[in-house]
Enzyme design. Structure first.
Site, PDB file in Angstrom:
ATOM      1  N   ASN A  32     -48.150 -10.461  17.266  1.00  0.00           N
ATOM      2  CA  ASN A  32     -49.802  -9.692  18.456  1.00  0.00           C
ATOM      3  C   ASN A  32     -49.559  -9.294  19.278  1.00  0.00           C
ATOM      4  OD1 ASN A  32     -47.927 -11.967  19.759  1.00  0.00           O
ATOM      5  ND2 ASN A  32     -50.254 -13.377  20.600  1.00  0.00           N
ATOM      6  N   THR A  35     -45.926 -10.143  23.506  1.00  0.00           N
ATOM      7  CA  THR A  35     -44.477  -9.584  24.817  1.00  0.00           C
ATOM      8  C   THR A  35     -44.524  -7.976  24.640  1.00  0.00           C
ATOM      9  OG1 THR A  35     -43.575 -11.333  23.182  1.00  0.00           O
ATOM     10  CG2 THR A  35     -41.768  -9.979  24.603  1.00  0.00           C
ATOM     11  N   ARG A 100     -40.961 -16.960  24.687  1.00  0.00           N
ATOM     12  CA  ARG A 100     -39.097 -17.226  24.622  1.00  0.00           C
ATOM     13  C   ARG A 100     -38.670 -16.960  25.968  1.00  0.00           C
ATOM     14  NH1 ARG A 100     -37.722 -11.764  25.805  1.00  0.00           N
ATOM     15  NH2 ARG A 100     -37.876 -10.246  24.626  1.00  0.00           N
ATOM     16  N   ASN A 118     -49.265 -21.909  22.840  1.00  0.00           N
ATOM     17  CA  ASN A 118     -48.603 -20.912  21.909  1.00  0.00           C
ATOM     18  C   ASN A 118     -47.038 -21.087  21.016  1.00  0.00           C
ATOM     19  OD1 ASN A 118     -48.756 -18.057  20.882  1.00  0.00           O
ATOM     20  ND2 ASN A 118     -46.157 -18.470  21.018  1.00  0.00           N
ATOM     21  N   THR A 144     -33.022 -23.349  20.188  1.00  0.00           N
ATOM     22  CA  THR A 144     -32.430 -22.233  21.425  1.00  0.00           C
ATOM     23  C   THR A 144     -31.230 -23.816  21.785  1.00  0.00           C
ATOM     24  OG1 THR A 144     -32.209 -21.993  23.838  1.00  0.00           O
ATOM     25  CG2 THR A 144     -34.409 -23.299  23.181  1.00  0.00           C
ATOM     26  N   SER A 180     -36.433 -25.423  31.605  1.00  0.00           N
ATOM     27  CA  SER A 180     -37.421 -24.893  31.619  1.00  0.00           C
ATOM     28  C   SER A 180     -38.568 -25.487  31.020  1.00  0.00           C
ATOM     29  CB  SER A 180     -37.290 -23.438  31.299  1.00  0.00           C
ATOM     30  OG  SER A 180     -37.047 -23.134  30.238  1.00  0.00           O
ATOM     31  N   TYR A 182     -40.078 -23.982  29.298  1.00  0.00           N
ATOM     32  CA  TYR A 182     -39.612 -23.018  28.054  1.00  0.00           C
ATOM     33  C   TYR A 182     -39.228 -23.707  26.471  1.00  0.00           C
ATOM     34  CZ  TYR A 182     -37.077 -20.078  24.569  1.00  0.00           C
ATOM     35  OH  TYR A 182     -36.194 -20.150  24.333  1.00  0.00           O
ATOM     36  N   HIS A 183     -37.957 -24.157  27.501  1.00  0.00           N
ATOM     37  CA  HIS A 183     -36.594 -24.279  26.488  1.00  0.00           C
ATOM     38  C   HIS A 183     -37.394 -26.126  26.123  1.00  0.00           C
ATOM     39  CE1 HIS A 183     -34.154 -21.799  28.904  1.00  0.00           C
ATOM     40  NE2 HIS A 183     -33.510 -22.408  27.543  1.00  0.00           N
ATOM     41  N   LYS A 186     -39.169 -26.065  22.576  1.00  0.00           N
ATOM     42  CA  LYS A 186     -38.719 -25.841  21.203  1.00  0.00           C
ATOM     43  C   LYS A 186     -37.897 -26.925  21.505  1.00  0.00           C
ATOM     44  CE  LYS A 186     -38.029 -21.358  21.249  1.00  0.00           C
ATOM     45  NZ  LYS A 186     -38.049 -20.273  20.280  1.00  0.00           N
ATOM     46  N   VAL A 238     -28.977 -12.460  30.024  1.00  0.00           N
ATOM     47  CA  VAL A 238     -28.283 -12.192  31.935  1.00  0.00           C
ATOM     48  C   VAL A 238     -27.624 -11.022  31.525  1.00  0.00           C
ATOM     49  CG1 VAL A 238     -26.166 -14.653  31.050  1.00  0.00           C
ATOM     50  CG2 VAL A 238     -25.944 -13.647  33.154  1.00  0.00           C
ATOM     51  N   VAL A 239     -26.843 -10.973  30.165  1.00  0.00           N
ATOM     52  CA  VAL A 239     -25.772 -10.154  30.238  1.00  0.00           C
ATOM     53  C   VAL A 239     -26.717  -8.911  29.641  1.00  0.00           C
ATOM     54  CG1 VAL A 239     -24.191  -8.573  28.717  1.00  0.00           C
ATOM     55  CG2 VAL A 239     -24.991 -11.100  28.367  1.00  0.00           C
ATOM     56  N   THR A 253     -25.859 -10.025  39.577  1.00  0.00           N
ATOM     57  CA  THR A 253     -26.253 -11.086  39.888  1.00  0.00           C
ATOM     58  C   THR A 253     -26.534 -12.102  39.370  1.00  0.00           C
ATOM     59  OG1 THR A 253     -28.273 -10.245  39.450  1.00  0.00           O
ATOM     60  CG2 THR A 253     -28.438  -9.733  40.878  1.00  0.00           C
TER      61      THR A 253
HETATM   62  N1  USQ Z   1     -28.663 -15.837  34.894  1.00  0.00           N
HETATM   63  C1  USQ Z   1     -28.187 -15.523  36.505  1.00  0.00           C
HETATM   64  N2  USQ Z   1     -28.384 -14.064  36.652  1.00  0.00           N
HETATM   65  C2  USQ Z   1     -28.773 -13.426  36.268  1.00  0.00           C
HETATM   66  C3  USQ Z   1     -29.686 -13.658  35.091  1.00  0.00           C
HETATM   67  C4  USQ Z   1     -29.355 -14.982  34.818  1.00  0.00           C
HETATM   68  O1  USQ Z   1     -27.002 -15.561  36.943  1.00  0.00           O
HETATM   69  O2  USQ Z   1     -29.645 -12.430  36.534  1.00  0.00           O
HETATM   70  C5  USQ Z   1     -28.125 -17.680  34.673  1.00  0.00           C
HETATM   71  C6  USQ Z   1     -29.027 -17.899  34.876  1.00  0.00           C
HETATM   72  O3  USQ Z   1     -29.288 -19.202  35.563  1.00  0.00           O
HETATM   73  C7  USQ Z   1     -28.506 -19.604  33.423  1.00  0.00           C
HETATM   74  C8  USQ Z   1     -28.143 -18.890  32.500  1.00  0.00           C
HETATM   75  O4  USQ Z   1     -28.063 -17.396  33.306  1.00  0.00           O
HETATM   76  O5  USQ Z   1     -28.125 -20.103  33.581  1.00  0.00           O
HETATM   77  C9  USQ Z   1     -28.906 -18.186  31.448  1.00  0.00           C
HETATM   78  O6  USQ Z   1     -30.147 -17.677  31.233  1.00  0.00           O
HETATM   79  P1  USQ Z   1     -30.824 -16.279  30.891  1.00  0.00           P
HETATM   80  O7  USQ Z   1     -31.827 -15.616  31.450  1.00  0.00           O
HETATM   81  O8  USQ Z   1     -29.596 -15.329  30.046  1.00  0.00           O
HETATM   82  O9  USQ Z   1     -30.764 -17.001  29.169  1.00  0.00           O
HETATM   83  P2  USQ Z   1     -32.615 -18.470  28.787  1.00  0.00           P
HETATM   84  O10 USQ Z   1     -33.601 -18.522  30.251  1.00  0.00           O
HETATM   85  O11 USQ Z   1     -31.184 -19.362  29.220  1.00  0.00           O
HETATM   86  O12 USQ Z   1     -33.101 -17.982  27.999  1.00  0.00           O
HETATM   87  C10 USQ Z   1     -32.836 -17.365  27.171  1.00  0.00           C
HETATM   88  C11 USQ Z   1     -33.634 -16.650  26.067  1.00  0.00           C
HETATM   89  C12 USQ Z   1     -34.149 -17.536  25.708  1.00  0.00           C
HETATM   90  C13 USQ Z   1     -32.808 -17.858  24.200  1.00  0.00           C
HETATM   91  C14 USQ Z   1     -31.881 -18.756  25.645  1.00  0.00           C
HETATM   92  C15 USQ Z   1     -30.531 -19.319  24.953  1.00  0.00           C
HETATM   93  O13 USQ Z   1     -34.853 -15.859  27.291  1.00  0.00           O
HETATM   94  O14 USQ Z   1     -35.821 -17.476  24.791  1.00  0.00           O
HETATM   95  O15 USQ Z   1     -33.262 -19.802  23.832  1.00  0.00           O
HETATM   96  O16 USQ Z   1     -31.775 -17.279  26.345  1.00  0.00           O
HETATM   97  S1  USQ Z   1     -29.984 -20.482  25.762  1.00  0.00           S
HETATM   98  O17 USQ Z   1     -29.486 -20.142  27.388  1.00  0.00           O
HETATM   99  O18 USQ Z   1     -28.893 -21.025  24.931  1.00  0.00           O
HETATM  100  O19 USQ Z   1     -31.133 -21.490  26.222  1.00  0.00           O
END
Ligand code: USQ
Length: 388
Positions: A32, A35, A100, A118, A144, A180, A182-183, A186, A238-239, A253
């Site tokens: 749809n 995003t 997501r 959703n 996730t 969160s 979101y999590h 799931k 993050v990456v 950050t």
């Molecule tokens: N983080 C930082 N700096 C940043 C952004 C994030 O330190 O600039 C940290 C967050 O605090 C967290 C970690 O990086 O501890 C992961 O955060 P993220 O934003 O990379 O990922 P997350 O919010 O967990 O969600 C993402 C996807 C989601 C998927 C999930 C897999 O958006 O759809 O389900 O990764 S997991 O993280 O294994 O739950």
């Protein structure tokens, strides 16, 4: 195989459509375009400009010689979803059509509710549609790793775990502790699917995937075939965020102490894993839970890696820990069992360090576009504020 991908316009949905079509499967995409709009809602956009779905499907036909059918449809609309499934009678349905972003779900009450409505509705609609059309259709559902949180025990690939309470033993669903809305959505999805498996014998793969990173998959051979790439504080992960920060000359950050540890996987390896799971479905009536990660790093380690790679490419990079906007452990145990994918032949091809180099190189030509979004990089969505 004939495969319907719900959420075919997304970061993973689009490259999966290309991968499956290139491997000779019949692919039907549904999206749809939520995003695209929700990223603009927070003042951001994909790093790479995105053609309309119809345009990139035409580009895929020309450049890869593949045909993808596409419907602009909302999976919350049961009748529409049902009509598509009834018309195509697929062997498998991939369910990516969920909100997501963890930060998006934490903005305020409306975003929390949107996420639940959703995500939960789409999965329930899918379950009911499959029961009506053909209960043997394989559901490949994106969950996730964050459903488990960061427990002080190993995270097994097991739907159930045995516990003893007051001397009596029984099996309970594997414990989950998300961080969160979101999590949590799931987590509820996973329990709903486990229940649907028990009641209707549905065949389900529930994927626990860690954060995905990268710009490339084998089929992305031209700018017109690029998948979206998010980097803002709400939609970026993050990456990918660090790489954009590096290109823009902004400090990287890590949030808080930076010891938050996750299991990561590259876009290319995620495609390999998803394809294997589709081509090797579980037994009929089985609920299979798969941990889909490759390398485990803390967010501080990743910042060091991006700094090293970026500097080798001539960028000047600082790391600046910022106050953590989230409620999460910043130092913890993390050990994840990953047996199923290797048993199916999964052999990861990408290491994070080399992919960081590719991401940065792919982003550099888009630097002036990225400059427009500098104001949406630093975290603003604060878990504790909880606006109503
Ligand atoms: N983080 C930082 N700096 C940043 C952004 C994030 O330190 O600039 C940290 C967050 O605090 C967290 C970690 O990086 O501890 C992961 O955060 P993220 O934003 O990379 O990922 P997350 O919010 O967990 O969600 C993402 C996807 C989601 C998927 C999930 C897999 O958006 O759809 O389900 O990764 S997991 O993280 O294994 O739950």
């Amino acid at each position: 195989m004939r495969v319907i991908i719900l959420g075919a316009d997304g970061y993973l949905g689009w490259p999966l459509a290309l991968r499956l079509a290139k491997r000779g499967h019949e692919v039907i995409g549904v999206d749809n375009l939520y995003t695209r709009n929700a990223v603009r809602e927070v003042g951001s956009d994909s790093a790479f400009p995105l053609p309309d779905p119809e345009e990139r499907i035409a580009a895929a036909r020309k450049l890869l010689d593949v045909n993808i059918t596409f419907y602009r449809a909302d999976v919350k609309d049961f009748d529409k979803l049902h009509e598509i499934i009834q018309r195509h009678k697929p062997d498998a349905i991939v369910h990516f059509a969920e909100q997501r972003s963890a930060p998006y779900s934490m903005i305020d009450v409306n975003h929390a509710n949107y996420t639940f409505i959703n995500n939960i509705t789409s999965t329930i609609n899918l379950i009911y549609s499959i029961i009506k059309v053909d209960p043997t259709i394989h559901i490949l559902k994106m969950g996730t790793m964050g459903e488990y949180g960061t427990p002080n025990y190993d995270i097994l690939e097991a739907p159930f775990v045995e516990v003893e309470i007051n001397g009596k033993r029984d099996k309970i669903p594997f414990p989950k502790w998300a961080s969160s809305w979101y999590h949590w959505s799931k987590v509820y999805d996973s329990y709903n699917l486990l229940w649907a498996n028990k009641v209707w014998n549905l065949t389900i793969t529930d994927i626990m995937q860690g954060p995905v990173y990268g710009t490339r998959s084998e089929e992305i051979i031209d700018e017109k075939l690029r998948t979206r790439f998010d980097f803002d504080e709400v939609w970026g992960t993050v990456v990918n965020r660090y790489c954009v920060e590096a290109v823009l000359g902004l400090p990287l950050t890590p949030y808080g102490k930076g010891g938050q540890t996750r299991g990561f996987i590259s876009l290319e390896d995620s495609m390999q894993a998803l394809t294997l799971l589709l081509e090797h479905p579980p037994n009929q009536g089985e609920y299979r839970v798969v941990n889909q990660i490759h390398e485990v790093y803390s967010v501080a380690q990743i910042a060091s890696m991006v700094k090293e790679v970026g500097e080798s490419l001539g960028l000047k990079i600082d790391i600046q820990h910022v106050n953590n906007p989230r409620v999460e452990k910043e130092e913890h145990y993390y050990n994840v069992e990953t047996k199923i994918l290797p048993s199916l032949g999964f052999r990861p091809k990408k290491r994070m360090k080399e992919e960081i180099r590719n991401i940065i190189q792919d982003l550099i030509p888009y630097k002036s576009r990225l400059e427009n979004f500098k104001h949406v990089i630093l975290p603003k969505t604060d878990w504790r504020k909880g606006r109503s």
